[in-house]
Scaffold this motif. Sequence first.
Motif, mmCIF file in Angstrom:
data_model
loop_
_atom_site.group_PDB
_atom_site.id
_atom_site.type_symbol
_atom_site.label_atom_id
_atom_site.label_comp_id
_atom_site.label_asym_id
_atom_site.label_seq_id
_atom_site.Cartn_x
_atom_site.Cartn_y
_atom_site.Cartn_z
ATOM 1 N N THR A 4 0.825 -1.210 0.000
ATOM 2 C CA THR A 4 0.000 0.000 0.000
ATOM 3 C C THR A 4 0.857 1.256 0.000
ATOM 4 O O THR A 4 1.555 1.540 0.981
ATOM 5 C CB THR A 4 -0.944 0.025 1.221
ATOM 6 N N PRO A 5 0.832 2.026 -1.102
ATOM 7 C CA PRO A 5 1.554 3.299 -1.110
ATOM 8 C C PRO A 5 0.887 4.292 -0.158
ATOM 9 O O PRO A 5 -0.339 4.352 -0.079
ATOM 10 C CB PRO A 5 1.461 3.769 -2.559
ATOM 11 N N PRO A 19 0.303 8.023 0.518
ATOM 12 C CA PRO A 19 0.431 9.376 -0.028
ATOM 13 C C PRO A 19 1.018 10.366 0.982
ATOM 14 O O PRO A 19 1.791 11.240 0.601
ATOM 15 C CB PRO A 19 -1.009 9.752 -0.389
ATOM 16 N N GLY A 39 4.153 8.491 -1.154
ATOM 17 C CA GLY A 39 3.676 7.448 -2.049
ATOM 18 C C GLY A 39 4.445 6.141 -1.961
ATOM 19 O O GLY A 39 4.223 5.234 -2.756
ATOM 20 N N THR A 83 5.622 2.563 -0.002
ATOM 21 C CA THR A 83 5.022 1.603 0.912
ATOM 22 C C THR A 83 5.781 1.625 2.239
ATOM 23 O O THR A 83 6.906 2.124 2.325
ATOM 24 C CB THR A 83 5.066 0.175 0.339
ATOM 25 N N ALA A 100 -4.006 4.439 0.073
ATOM 26 C CA ALA A 100 -3.814 5.290 -1.091
ATOM 27 C C ALA A 100 -5.172 5.861 -1.474
ATOM 28 O O ALA A 100 -6.199 5.200 -1.320
ATOM 29 C CB ALA A 100 -3.217 4.497 -2.243
#
Length: 77
Positions: free
Chosen positions: A30-31, A33, A37, A39, A73
Amino acid sequence: MRQGIVRRVADLALQIEPDRHVVLQWILHTPLPALGGQTTFELACEGQGERVITLLNHVLLQPGNTPPRLPQARAMH
């Protein structure tokens, strides 16, 4: 990468999401933000895991009746 930071992140994330599989997927894929951005795993590999700890602590300390959720994200519309 220090294994200790990933363990600390996982322990905090499990306070938010009790499903270990979901937490593992979140850490690896999961990036975030709010953290450029990347993980959680990428940040930990770069020695930036404390930034994730800070983010999760902030989530856990949010006031209100809504249960905390792991940072995600943003959905594309």
